[in-house]
Design an enzyme around this catalytic site. Structure first.
Site, PDB file in Angstrom:
ATOM      1  N   SER A 119      -1.980  -0.791  -1.849  1.00 55.30           N
ATOM      2  CA  SER A 119      -0.748  -0.504  -2.376  1.00 55.30           C
ATOM      3  C   SER A 119      -0.863   0.961  -3.031  1.00 55.30           C
ATOM      4  O   SER A 119      -1.978   1.254  -3.440  1.00 55.30           O
ATOM      5  CB  SER A 119      -0.361  -1.345  -3.625  1.00 55.30           C
ATOM      6  OG  SER A 119       0.798  -0.988  -4.272  1.00 55.30           O
ATOM      7  N   TYR A 143      -0.955  -5.565 -11.180  1.00 49.47           N
ATOM      8  CA  TYR A 143      -0.992  -5.474  -9.820  1.00 49.47           C
ATOM      9  C   TYR A 143      -1.983  -4.405  -9.277  1.00 49.47           C
ATOM     10  O   TYR A 143      -2.638  -4.461  -8.378  1.00 49.47           O
ATOM     11  CB  TYR A 143       0.352  -5.498  -9.319  1.00 49.47           C
ATOM     12  CG  TYR A 143       0.569  -5.240  -7.858  1.00 49.47           C
ATOM     13  CD1 TYR A 143       0.039  -6.378  -6.951  1.00 49.47           C
ATOM     14  CD2 TYR A 143       1.101  -4.349  -7.475  1.00 49.47           C
ATOM     15  CE1 TYR A 143       0.138  -6.094  -5.778  1.00 49.47           C
ATOM     16  CE2 TYR A 143       1.277  -4.111  -6.046  1.00 49.47           C
ATOM     17  CZ  TYR A 143       0.731  -4.939  -5.331  1.00 49.47           C
ATOM     18  OH  TYR A 143       0.846  -4.740  -3.726  1.00 49.47           O
ATOM     19  N   LYS A 147      -5.390  -4.536  -6.931  1.00 50.55           N
ATOM     20  CA  LYS A 147      -5.523  -3.719  -5.416  1.00 50.55           C
ATOM     21  C   LYS A 147      -6.833  -2.866  -5.257  1.00 50.55           C
ATOM     22  O   LYS A 147      -7.450  -2.999  -4.434  1.00 50.55           O
ATOM     23  CB  LYS A 147      -4.421  -3.116  -4.942  1.00 50.55           C
ATOM     24  CG  LYS A 147      -3.086  -4.111  -4.652  1.00 50.55           C
ATOM     25  CD  LYS A 147      -3.578  -5.014  -3.517  1.00 50.55           C
ATOM     26  CE  LYS A 147      -2.468  -5.871  -3.035  1.00 50.55           C
ATOM     27  NZ  LYS A 147      -2.787  -6.864  -1.741  1.00 50.55           N
TER      28      LYS A 147
END
Length: 327
Positions: A119, A143, A147
C-alpha cells in the site's frame, strides 16, 4: 486444472477476485483461500475455493501441497485506515499474524514466488509529490505499519531462504469489472466512490466529507485512483516478471493523477444528474492531504499503463453496481 496453479489469499474479495479473473485469462489457475469474513464465495469463479483463515498455517500448507503450488498472491488483510487507528491490535493480529503464518507455510511448501498486496500507506505523509519508490516509508497509521512490516518480512525471508517477491504498493483501488461479473461489495462500505454513488442512488442519506481544510486547491483530500482492472493487469505482469527470473522488486501501482474528494463528487453529480447530499466532518486521524503515485517504474518494469483509470471511466464502470444511471 489446466493452467499453472497460483494460491490467491483473499481471492473472494474485491481486488483478489478481479485478479483471479485476469489470472485465468492469462493461463493460470487461481486457487483461492479465504475465510469469507468480508469476501464472497460467489466471486470465486475461476478455480477452487478453500474456506480457511491464513492464520491456520496447517490449512495453508495443505492447500499448497494438494495443488502443487509454487506461486502465491497475498491479498487477505484488513484494509481500513480509520479502523486501524481505532483497533490496532486487530490489524497487527490479522495482517502481520496472517503474513507470518502464510510465509511459514510457503517455506514448508518451498514456494519460490510471492506477490504482496502492499500500500501507498507505507509512505505516510510524503514531503514530495508524486510519490516514487525511493520516497521514505514512514507510515502514520497502524494499517500502513502492518503493510511495511510485511514488506520487511519478505526481504528478510528472501535473504535467508531465497523466496523472490514483488511488493505492489497500491494507491486507491476503484471501479469494477466492465463485463459486470464482479463489483465492489463491502459491508460496511467505506470507500469514497461507492459511498458517493450510494448517496446518488439514495441508498445512504448523505455523503460525509472528512476535512475541507487540507492544503489542497479545494481543501479536500487528493487521491490517486487506479482501476481494479489495471491493478489486476499489474499483478499478472509482476508474476510473469518473477517467473522469468527477475530480482525482487517493489513498485507503485497508481494512475499518476490526483483527484480531490470534492472534484469526484462534482463529476458524479454531472454524470448522474443528481445532487448529492453532503455533510462535512472534521479530518480523520491518519489521513494525509495528498497521495499521488509516480507510476514510471511500473511502466518500465511491467509495461503497465493505467488504461481504465481516468476518473470518468472509473465512475461509469462502478455506477451500475450501485443502481446509478450515468449520462
Amino acid at each position: 486444472m489446466t493452467g499453472k496453479p497460483v494460491l490467491v489469499t483473499g481471492g473472494a474479495g474485491y481486488i483478489g477476485s478481479h485478479v483471479c479473473k485476469h489470472l485465468s485469462r492469462s493461463g493460470y489457475t487461481p486457487v483461492v483461500i479465504d475465510n469469507l469474513s468480508v469476501g464472497h464465495a460467489t466471486a470465486v469463479k475461476w478455480g477452487p475455493l478453500i474456506e480457511a483463515d491464513i492464520r491456520d498455517t496447517a490449512a495453508v500448507a495443505s492447500a499448497l501441497a494438494k495443488y502443487g503450488i509454487e506461486m502465491v498472491m497475498h491479498f487477505a488483510a484488513s484494509a481500513y485506515v480509520g479502523e486501524s487507528v481505532k483497533h490496532p491490535i486487530t490489524y497487527y493480529d490479522n495482517n502481520v499474524g496472517g503474513m507470518i503464518s502464510l510465509v511459514k507455510a510457503c517455506q514448508e511448501g518451498d514456494v519460490r514466488t510471492f506477490i504482496l498486496s502492499s500500500s501507498c500507506a507505507t509512505y505516510g505523509t510524503p514531503e514530495i509529490i508524486p510519490i516514487s519508490e525511493q520516497t521514505p516509508q514512514r507510515p502514520v497509521n497502524p494499517y500502513g505499519e502492518t503493510k511495511l512490516i510485511c514488506e520487511h518480512i519478505l526481504r528478510d525471508v528472501e535473504a535467508a531462504h531465497g523466496m523472490r517477491f514483488a511488493a505492489l504498493r497500491y494507491f486507491n483501488a476503484a471501479g469494477a469489472d466492465p463485463e459486470g461479473e464482479l463489483c465492489e461489495r463491502h459491508a460496511p462500505e467505506t470507500h469514497v466512490i461507492p459511498l458517493a454513488l450510494m448517496a446518488a442512488s439514495g441508498r445512504i442519506t448523505e455523503f460525509e466529507v472528512y476535512g475541507t481544510d487540507y492544503p489542497t486547491p479545494d481543501g479536500s483530500c487528493v487521491r490517486d485512483y487506479i482501476h481494479v482492472q489495471d491493478l489486476a493487469r499489474g499483478h499478472v505482469a509482476a508474476l510473469a516478471r518473477l517467473e522469468a527470473g527477475a530480482e525482487s522488486f517493489a513498485v507503485n501501482l497508481g494512475s499518476g493523477k490526483g483527484h480531490s474528494v470534492l472534484e469526484l463528487l462534482a463529476l458524479i453529480e454531472r454524470l448522474s444528474g443528481k445532487r448529492l447530499p453532503v455533510r462535512h466532518q472534521p479530518r480523520r486521524i491518519g489521513d494525509p492531504a495528498i497521495l499521488v503515485a509516480d507510476p514510471s517504474k511500473a511502466r518500465a518494469l511491467l509495461d503497465l499503463t493505467a488504461e481504465r483509470s481516468d476518473l470518468e471511466t472509473l465512475i461509469r464502470d462502478a455506477a451500475p453496481s450501485f443502481g446509478v444511471e450515468v449520462a
